[in-house]
Design a protein around this motif. Structure first.
Motif, PDB file in Angstrom:
ATOM      1  N   ILE A 234       0.873  -1.178   0.000  1.00 23.26           N
ATOM      2  CA  ILE A 234       0.000   0.000   0.000  1.00 23.26           C
ATOM      3  C   ILE A 234       0.905   1.221   0.000  1.00 23.26           C
ATOM      4  O   ILE A 234       1.838   1.294   0.812  1.00 23.26           O
ATOM      5  CB  ILE A 234      -0.890   0.055   1.262  1.00 23.26           C
ATOM      6  N   MET A 235       0.644   2.161  -0.899  1.00 24.13           N
ATOM      7  CA  MET A 235       1.414   3.410  -0.827  1.00 24.13           C
ATOM      8  C   MET A 235       0.485   4.611  -0.865  1.00 24.13           C
ATOM      9  O   MET A 235      -0.618   4.563  -1.429  1.00 24.13           O
ATOM     10  CB  MET A 235       2.454   3.494  -1.956  1.00 24.13           C
ATOM     11  N   GLY A 236       0.942   5.697  -0.240  1.00 23.39           N
ATOM     12  CA  GLY A 236       0.208   6.950  -0.287  1.00 23.39           C
ATOM     13  C   GLY A 236       0.398   7.632  -1.627  1.00 23.39           C
ATOM     14  O   GLY A 236       1.333   7.328  -2.376  1.00 23.39           O
ATOM     15  N   ALA A 237      -0.485   8.575  -1.917  1.00 22.95           N
ATOM     16  CA  ALA A 237      -0.398   9.300  -3.186  1.00 22.95           C
ATOM     17  C   ALA A 237       0.955  10.000  -3.329  1.00 22.95           C
ATOM     18  O   ALA A 237       1.512  10.090  -4.417  1.00 22.95           O
ATOM     19  CB  ALA A 237      -1.530  10.322  -3.279  1.00 22.95           C
ATOM     20  N   GLY A 238       1.499  10.469  -2.198  1.00 20.59           N
ATOM     21  CA  GLY A 238       2.754  11.208  -2.237  1.00 20.59           C
ATOM     22  C   GLY A 238       3.948  10.369  -2.631  1.00 20.59           C
ATOM     23  O   GLY A 238       4.991  10.904  -2.999  1.00 20.59           O
ATOM     24  N   LYS A 239       3.835   9.045  -2.532  1.00 18.37           N
ATOM     25  CA  LYS A 239       4.937   8.193  -2.981  1.00 18.37           C
ATOM     26  C   LYS A 239       4.844   7.877  -4.468  1.00 18.37           C
ATOM     27  O   LYS A 239       5.858   7.720  -5.130  1.00 18.37           O
ATOM     28  CB  LYS A 239       4.966   6.884  -2.173  1.00 18.37           C
ATOM     29  N   PHE A 240       3.610   7.816  -4.992  1.00 18.63           N
ATOM     30  CA  PHE A 240       3.458   7.408  -6.389  1.00 18.63           C
ATOM     31  C   PHE A 240       3.958   8.483  -7.350  1.00 18.63           C
ATOM     32  O   PHE A 240       4.414   8.180  -8.459  1.00 18.63           O
ATOM     33  CB  PHE A 240       1.995   7.072  -6.685  1.00 18.63           C
ATOM     34  N   GLY A 241       3.881   9.741  -6.933  1.00 16.75           N
ATOM     35  CA  GLY A 241       4.335  10.800  -7.835  1.00 16.75           C
ATOM     36  C   GLY A 241       4.466  12.122  -7.124  1.00 16.75           C
ATOM     37  O   GLY A 241       4.077  12.254  -5.966  1.00 16.75           O
ATOM     38  N   PRO A 242       5.017  13.115  -7.827  1.00 15.70           N
ATOM     39  CA  PRO A 242       5.174  14.454  -7.233  1.00 15.70           C
ATOM     40  C   PRO A 242       3.815  15.125  -7.097  1.00 15.70           C
ATOM     41  O   PRO A 242       2.848  14.689  -7.736  1.00 15.70           O
ATOM     42  CB  PRO A 242       6.051  15.185  -8.255  1.00 15.70           C
ATOM     43  N   PRO A 243       3.730  16.177  -6.283  1.00 16.29           N
ATOM     44  CA  PRO A 243       2.443  16.851  -6.097  1.00 16.29           C
ATOM     45  C   PRO A 243       1.794  17.151  -7.454  1.00 16.29           C
ATOM     46  O   PRO A 243       2.444  17.675  -8.353  1.00 16.29           O
ATOM     47  CB  PRO A 243       2.838  18.146  -5.364  1.00 16.29           C
ATOM     48  N   GLY A 244       0.520  16.773  -7.617  1.00 21.85           N
ATOM     49  CA  GLY A 244      -0.209  17.071  -8.848  1.00 21.85           C
ATOM     50  C   GLY A 244      -0.190  15.980  -9.895  1.00 21.85           C
ATOM     51  O   GLY A 244      -0.766  16.154 -10.979  1.00 21.85           O
ATOM     52  N   TRP A 245       0.422  14.830  -9.607  1.00 21.48           N
ATOM     53  CA  TRP A 245       0.488  13.778 -10.633  1.00 21.48           C
ATOM     54  C   TRP A 245      -0.893  13.324 -11.082  1.00 21.48           C
ATOM     55  O   TRP A 245      -1.072  12.828 -12.196  1.00 21.48           O
ATOM     56  CB  TRP A 245       1.320  12.588 -10.157  1.00 21.48           C
ATOM     57  N   GLN A 246      -1.892  13.524 -10.204  1.00 25.15           N
ATOM     58  CA  GLN A 246      -3.250  13.087 -10.555  1.00 25.15           C
ATOM     59  C   GLN A 246      -3.772  13.827 -11.789  1.00 25.15           C
ATOM     60  O   GLN A 246      -4.659  13.333 -12.472  1.00 25.15           O
ATOM     61  CB  GLN A 246      -4.212  13.308  -9.376  1.00 25.15           C
ATOM     62  N   ARG A 247      -3.239  15.027 -12.037  1.00 26.20           N
ATOM     63  CA  ARG A 247      -3.718  15.796 -13.187  1.00 26.20           C
ATOM     64  C   ARG A 247      -2.911  15.507 -14.459  1.00 26.20           C
ATOM     65  O   ARG A 247      -3.106  16.139 -15.480  1.00 26.20           O
ATOM     66  CB  ARG A 247      -3.667  17.304 -12.852  1.00 26.20           C
ATOM     67  N   ASP A 248      -1.988  14.557 -14.383  1.00 25.22           N
ATOM     68  CA  ASP A 248      -1.172  14.187 -15.544  1.00 25.22           C
ATOM     69  C   ASP A 248      -1.491  12.743 -15.926  1.00 25.22           C
ATOM     70  O   ASP A 248      -0.985  11.798 -15.339  1.00 25.22           O
ATOM     71  CB  ASP A 248       0.311  14.324 -15.180  1.00 25.22           C
ATOM     72  N   PRO A 249      -2.368  12.560 -16.949  1.00 30.10           N
ATOM     73  CA  PRO A 249      -2.806  11.190 -17.276  1.00 30.10           C
ATOM     74  C   PRO A 249      -1.664  10.306 -17.763  1.00 30.10           C
ATOM     75  O   PRO A 249      -1.794   9.082 -17.788  1.00 30.10           O
ATOM     76  CB  PRO A 249      -3.856  11.412 -18.379  1.00 30.10           C
ATOM     77  N   GLU A 250      -0.536  10.907 -18.139  1.00 30.02           N
ATOM     78  CA  GLU A 250       0.610  10.125 -18.619  1.00 30.02           C
ATOM     79  C   GLU A 250       1.496   9.630 -17.474  1.00 30.02           C
ATOM     80  O   GLU A 250       2.408   8.836 -17.699  1.00 30.02           O
ATOM     81  CB  GLU A 250       1.483  10.972 -19.568  1.00 30.02           C
TER      82      GLU A 250
END
Lengths: 217, 217
Positions: free
Chosen positions: B79-95
C-alpha cells in the motif's frame, strides 16, 4: 584545550528531552521518568542517588553505565540553565536552594544562567554561581572556574540547544530512548545540519536505548 | 495471520522522514539523499537500482543489508500513499506512470491511496490499483491482493503515520539516521505513547545508523 561537553541527555524519538508542564512536583513534566528508565539501574545513578531512590544495580546496565559515568570524568565545572536549577518561578523564592539537598552531586563550581542573579550559594562541595550572561561569556567564566579541566553543559535542553546553536559544544552524548512523548522541549529544533562538523558514533545497548556521541572534527 | 509491515523508513534525529518542498526534481525535498546514504551501498539497493544509480556494494554494509532485505521477504502486496506514487499534482497528468519506469521494483500488486482513483496500471510484474479508501479498508483490500502473504506499508511518512494512528501496523522498521533536517514531514507527530503496544529492538551498525524494529506484543 579544555572542552565543553554534554553527557547523558536523553531524547525521545520525536526529539523531546523533557516533557510539557514542568513543576516542582513534576520536574520532567508529563514525560515523568520515561526518558530515564535506562539510567536508574546503572551503578553511576545508584552512586549519585539519595536513599529514597536507591535500587539494585542491574548488571545488564553495564554498557549504559560505561557511557553514563563519563559525565563525571575530567569535569571542573558545570553550566546549567535556570530551568534545571529549579521549577518555574524559583527566582522569586529566596529559600530555594536547588533540587539536590545539602550535598548536591556536582562537587565542582556550577554556573547557573538566570536573568535574576543572586549571591553564590555553597552547599557541601558544590558552589552555585548565578549570572545573566550569554553562552560565550558563560563558557569563558566556567573554564576559569574549572581550573584547566573540562566544562559540562548540564542542561536543560533549551540551554544545551543555545550552546549548540552558538557552535560551542565540543562533545555531545545523547541517549536516544525509543518512546514517543508527543510534546515537550525539543533538543533539536532550529539546528539543521548541525551534525556536519562532528563525527558520530552510535551504540545500541541491551536496555534498548542508543548512545550517540558527536565529537567535533 | 498475515501482517501489515513497514520497512526501511529512514528518519532524522528530529523526526523527519522526508524533507520540505518535494517535487519531480526533488522527490525528498530539501533532504536530498541525506536519509538514504546508508542504503545506497547495500546489496539490496544495488539489486533494485537502475543502471544510472549503480555503484559497488560495500561489504561493510552487510548489517544494514540484513535489515534492508527483509522488506521484500514474504510480501504479497504494497500500500502506498499518493505522495509516494508521484510528485504533487500527478493526478492531473494522465501520462504519469510512477517514478520507476517499465519494470517497477515491487513485483506484486500495489494499492495507491488517492482521492482521484484511475483504472489499474500494469507495468512489468507490478500492477498498480488506485482507490480512495481509509486505512482499514485499504488494508482489507491489500490482504486480498496479497493472497495470504504480508502487506508492506510502503510510505510516504504521512501514509504510514495514518496506519500507525489507526493501530494497524504489526511491524515497524525505522532507520534512525544521525542527521538534523530541521523541517519536513514528521513520522512521529501525534503518536504519544504509540510504542507501548510494541516490543522494540535497537541495533546500531558501522554506517552510524540505528535500526529500530517495533513488533506488536
Amino acid at each position: 584545550m579544555p572542552l565543553a561537553r554534554v553527557h547523558n541527555i536523553a531524547v525521545s524519538l520525536d526529539g523531546f528531552a523533557t516533557g510539557e508542564g514542568q513543576s516542582r512536583e513534576a520536574p520532567f513534566g508529563h514525560a515523568g521518568t520515561r526518558l530515564m528508565e535506562w539510567f536508574f539501574p546503572t551503578a553511576t545513578f545508584q552512586g549519585l542517588s539519595g536513599d529514597r531512590e536507591r535500587q539494585a544495580v542491574d548488571p545488564a546496565s553495564g554498557p549504559d553505565d560505561a557511557f553514563a559515568r563519563r559525565a563525571w570524568e575530567g569535569i571542573g565545572a558545570e553550566i546549567m540553565g535556570a530551568g534545571k536549577f529549579g521549577p518555574p518561578g524559583w527566582q522569586r523564592d529566596p529559600e530555594w536552594r536547588g533540587w539536590w539537598g545539602d550535598e548536591p552531586p556536582f562537587h565542582t563550581p556550577v554556573l547557573v544562567l538566570t536573568h535574576e542573579p543572586r549571591p553564590p550559594l555553597e552547599l557541601g562541595e558544590t558552589t552555585f554561581h548565578f549570572a545573566a550572561v550569554e553562552p560565550r561569556e558563560a563558557l569563558d567564566r566556567a573554564f576559569e572556574l574549572a581550573g584547566g579541566l573540562d566544562v559540562r553543559l548540564g542542561g536543560g535542553p533549551s540551554s544545551i540547544r543555545e550552546f549548540m546553536a552558538a557552535g560551542l559544544v565540543d562533545l555531545l552524548h545523547v541517549v536516544q530512548v525509543p518512546v514517543l512523548l508527543g510534546r515537550g522541549v525539543s533538543l533539536w529544533s532550529g539546528l539543521e545540519g548541525w551534525e556536519r562538523d562532528y563525527e558520530v558514533e552510535s551504540t545500541s545497548t541491551p536496555s534498548g536505548v542508543t548512545h550517540l556521541v558527536f565529537t567535533r572534527r
